[in-house]
Design a protein around this motif. Structure first.
Motif, PDB file in Angstrom:
ATOM      1  N   PRO A 202       0.835  -1.209   0.000  1.00 57.74           N
ATOM      2  CA  PRO A 202       0.000   0.000   0.000  1.00 57.74           C
ATOM      3  C   PRO A 202       0.868   1.256   0.000  1.00 57.74           C
ATOM      4  N   PRO A 203       0.289   2.435  -0.311  1.00 58.50           N
ATOM      5  CA  PRO A 203       1.053   3.679  -0.258  1.00 58.50           C
ATOM      6  C   PRO A 203       1.614   3.912   1.147  1.00 58.50           C
ATOM      7  N   PRO A 204       2.735   4.606   1.259  1.00 54.72           N
ATOM      8  CA  PRO A 204       3.325   4.867   2.588  1.00 54.72           C
ATOM      9  C   PRO A 204       2.325   5.535   3.524  1.00 54.72           C
ATOM     10  N   ALA A 205       2.330   5.089   4.737  1.00 54.11           N
ATOM     11  CA  ALA A 205       1.459   5.655   5.770  1.00 54.11           C
ATOM     12  C   ALA A 205       2.262   5.711   7.059  1.00 54.11           C
ATOM     13  N   SER A 206       1.589   6.026   8.133  1.00 57.75           N
ATOM     14  CA  SER A 206       2.290   6.030   9.415  1.00 57.75           C
ATOM     15  C   SER A 206       2.833   4.640   9.686  1.00 57.75           C
ATOM     16  N   PRO A 207       4.129   4.507   9.926  1.00 54.20           N
ATOM     17  CA  PRO A 207       4.710   3.173  10.098  1.00 54.20           C
ATOM     18  C   PRO A 207       4.163   2.467  11.335  1.00 54.20           C
ATOM     19  N   LEU A 208       3.916   1.168  11.174  1.00 54.75           N
ATOM     20  CA  LEU A 208       3.485   0.348  12.304  1.00 54.75           C
ATOM     21  C   LEU A 208       4.705  -0.045  13.131  1.00 54.75           C
ATOM     22  N   PRO A 209       4.553  -0.182  14.428  1.00 61.15           N
ATOM     23  CA  PRO A 209       5.647  -0.784  15.196  1.00 61.15           C
ATOM     24  C   PRO A 209       5.872  -2.200  14.673  1.00 61.15           C
ATOM     25  N   PRO A 210       7.106  -2.576  14.383  1.00 61.23           N
ATOM     26  CA  PRO A 210       7.326  -3.926  13.838  1.00 61.23           C
ATOM     27  C   PRO A 210       6.936  -5.004  14.832  1.00 61.23           C
ATOM     28  N   GLY A 211       6.534  -6.120  14.305  1.00 61.23           N
ATOM     29  CA  GLY A 211       6.212  -7.260  15.162  1.00 61.23           C
ATOM     30  C   GLY A 211       7.468  -7.821  15.816  1.00 61.23           C
ATOM     31  N   LYS A 212       7.247  -8.632  16.812  1.00 58.86           N
ATOM     32  CA  LYS A 212       8.367  -9.264  17.519  1.00 58.86           C
ATOM     33  C   LYS A 212       8.506 -10.716  17.060  1.00 58.86           C
ATOM     34  N   VAL A 213       9.701 -11.259  17.232  1.00 58.35           N
ATOM     35  CA  VAL A 213       9.935 -12.650  16.860  1.00 58.35           C
ATOM     36  C   VAL A 213      10.647 -13.374  18.002  1.00 58.35           C
ATOM     37  N   ARG A 214      10.277 -14.615  18.208  1.00 54.52           N
ATOM     38  CA  ARG A 214      10.966 -15.424  19.216  1.00 54.52           C
ATOM     39  C   ARG A 214      10.880 -16.893  18.814  1.00 54.52           C
ATOM     40  N   GLU A 215      11.788 -17.674  19.367  1.00 54.58           N
ATOM     41  CA  GLU A 215      11.768 -19.117  19.151  1.00 54.58           C
ATOM     42  C   GLU A 215      11.153 -19.800  20.371  1.00 54.58           C
ATOM     43  N   ASP A 216      10.385 -20.862  20.111  1.00 57.06           N
ATOM     44  CA  ASP A 216       9.792 -21.620  21.214  1.00 57.06           C
ATOM     45  C   ASP A 216       9.718 -23.094  20.817  1.00 57.06           C
ATOM     46  N   HIS A 217      10.829 -23.801  21.007  1.00 57.33           N
ATOM     47  CA  HIS A 217      10.873 -25.209  20.643  1.00 57.33           C
ATOM     48  C   HIS A 217      10.199 -26.095  21.690  1.00 57.33           C
ATOM     49  N   SER A 218       9.758 -25.480  22.788  1.00 55.28           N
ATOM     50  CA  SER A 218       9.043 -26.264  23.805  1.00 55.28           C
ATOM     51  C   SER A 218       7.627 -26.610  23.347  1.00 55.28           C
ATOM     52  N   LEU A 219       7.164 -25.980  22.274  1.00 53.91           N
ATOM     53  CA  LEU A 219       5.818 -26.255  21.782  1.00 53.91           C
ATOM     54  C   LEU A 219       5.651 -27.724  21.399  1.00 53.91           C
ATOM     55  N   LEU A 220       6.727 -28.340  20.918  1.00 53.42           N
ATOM     56  CA  LEU A 220       6.640 -29.736  20.509  1.00 53.42           C
ATOM     57  C   LEU A 220       6.273 -30.637  21.684  1.00 53.42           C
ATOM     58  N   GLU A 221       6.698 -30.257  22.877  1.00 56.55           N
ATOM     59  CA  GLU A 221       6.335 -31.017  24.075  1.00 56.55           C
ATOM     60  C   GLU A 221       4.828 -30.939  24.314  1.00 56.55           C
ATOM     61  N   SER A 222       4.228 -29.793  24.020  1.00 56.71           N
ATOM     62  CA  SER A 222       2.775 -29.652  24.163  1.00 56.71           C
ATOM     63  C   SER A 222       2.057 -30.596  23.208  1.00 56.71           C
ATOM     64  N   TYR A 223       2.607 -30.744  22.005  1.00 57.95           N
ATOM     65  CA  TYR A 223       1.981 -31.656  21.043  1.00 57.95           C
ATOM     66  C   TYR A 223       2.160 -33.109  21.471  1.00 57.95           C
TER      67      TYR A 223
END
Length: 449
Positions: free
Chosen positions: A138-159
């Motif tokens: 889209p055309p430039p607008a007020s920039p959004l705060p960027p999203g965050k990223v993290r790793e969580d390999h413990s999720l496999l234990e939940s599965y």
């Protein structure tokens, strides 16, 4: 050309839609669609992958596109497609994206989108993603705060806990000796853990993904290669998963391959006997052998036939209220609680449980399956016009159907993930159907090969 095929977006890695810049755009389009629905919302998306060397490149590109739209991203690491689907639902993620090309070679890859309910997104959403992607940023607008990223390999234990407690409750497989082939893919960590939890005497192979060995002379597409090990270890059962863990092909104690149609017959009969087959109904696809339909007719189980693909099977299961469905390829879907789960490991566990409850080896459970000879020829093609409208092909198919009569059938279709036309012929005379399939395949090759 459309971005989406029958099972998400798939291509050779770093080509076509799987180039990083394109992936950033696709992920950004998906993020903008989420924001349209809830401009003030906070979104969180789970990414998983099956161990291919191109996985990190695709993961970083998708993450960049999503984070640029203010979407938070969680990297779940090595996992199966069914694990990604269930964890998206259990973890209350806004969506999940699986990075996988399933049973295809290591140099291919792909992405599959899942909604917050753990099911693949509908066709309409895929079309909307493509539409927004084609429109460009889209055309430039007020920039959004960027999203965050993290790793969580413990999720496999939940599965793992979900599988043991929810998908296979009250199942203990002690005294069963099983050989497990993980296809050097997404199931390499989770599958051995779960089977050991269930008391299996386990021999594991092809559980060390190195980025290039996924599906390489192993897994569900090469199940016969496991036969010597099954016999040599005097195992009760051989289990072959595919790269992303949603398919399962079995081997009996004699080393004979047991495909998805036979697995469906075993499960349908046992569920019917226990009064646990909703609607007394089995869902399968047009690729299923006529022998499955005959077996179900003899067992007085109704059969609903769908087009190829697990999405078609799941759709019919939801509409008909069915609890069991699947494909000849070994992609079996079972209803576990309120969720339709297509996990090759769960399939294997439930067949093993049938063996325990009946006291019968796998060879005895399938011995009365009368398979009709079936031949499939894959023809590489340069384009995909309607097959039965091709000069020469239409005539050959008409001749074949007249020759086969009611004792056989011809099915032409394109692969949804590769540039292949599939010619399938089924009948009572193996030599005859081979001749027919070759004649039709030659005409397809002449027209568009």
């Amino acid at each position: 050309m459309s971005l989406f095929g029958t099972d998400g977006i798939r291509d050779v890695a770093n080509q076509g839609p799987l180039r990083p810049a394109t992936l950033v755009g696709i992920a950004g389009a998906f993020g903008r669609i989420l924001r349209e629905e809830d401009p003030e919302g906070r979104f969180k998306i789970l990414l998983g992958e099956d161990g291919r060397e191109s996985g990190p490149m695709i993961r970083f590109a998708l993450s960049a596109g999503l984070m640029g739209e203010g979407i938070d991203v969680v990297h779940g690491g090595l996992m199966t497609t069914p694990a990604l689907a269930v964890l998206t639902m259990l973890g209350r993620f806004s969506a999940g994206i699986m990075i996988s090309a399933s049973h295809n070679p290591y140099d291919h890859n792909g992405i599959k989108f899942f909604g917050p309910d753990g099911h693949k997104i509908p066709d309409a959403m895929e079309e909307r993603i493509e539409e927004v992607f084609r429109q460009g940023p889209p055309p430039p607008a007020s920039p959004l705060p960027p999203g965050k990223v993290r790793e969580d390999h413990s999720l496999l234990e939940s599965y793992r806990r979900y599988l043991v407690q929810k998908a296979a409750p009250d199942i203990f497989l002690g005294n069963l000796r099983i050989v497990l082939d993980c296809a050097n893919g997404g199931a390499s960590e989770i599958a051995p853990q779960v089977l050991k939890d269930l008391g299996v005497d386990l021999i594991v192979c092809n559980d060390k993904p190195d980025g290039t060995n996924i599906n390489k002379k192993c897994g569900s597409l090469h199940a016969g290669l496991l036969s010597p090990l099954v016999r040599g270890e005097k195992a009760d059962l051989g289990v072959c998963l595919d790269g992303d863990g949603d398919r399962c092909i079995l081997l009996d104690e004699k080393g004979n391959v047991v495909d998805g149609d036979r697995i469906l017959m075993i499960l349908a009969r046992h569920m019917q006997w226990k009064g646990e087959l909703p609607g007394n109904l089995l869902v399968c696809t047009v690729m299923s052998n006529m022998g499955l339909k005959k077996a179900m007719e003899e067992s007085e189980v109704e059969v609903e036939v769908t087009p190829v693909g697990d999405r078609s099977v799941m759709k019919a299961m939801r509409e008909k209220g069915a609890g069991l469905g699947g494909e000849q390829s070994g992609h079996v879907i079972m209803k576990r609680g309120d969720h339709l789960l297509g996990d090759g490991l769960v399939t294997a566990i439930h067949v093993a449980q049938v063996m325990k409850e009946t006291g019968r080896p796998l060879s005895k459970l399938v011995e009365d399956f009368q398979s009709f000879p079936q031949v499939t020829i894959n023809v590489p093609v340069r384009e995909k016009p309607p097959l039965e409208e091709l000069p020469g092909v239409k005539e050959k198919v008409a001749e074949a159907r007249e020759r086969l009569g009611e004792d056989g059938r011809v099915l032409l279709r394109y692969s949804g993930t590769e540039k292949l036309a599939r010619v399938m012929v089924e009948g009572t005379d193996e030599r005859g159907i081979k001749e027919i399939a070759k004649e039709i395949a030659d005409e397809v090759r002449k027209a568009i090969g």
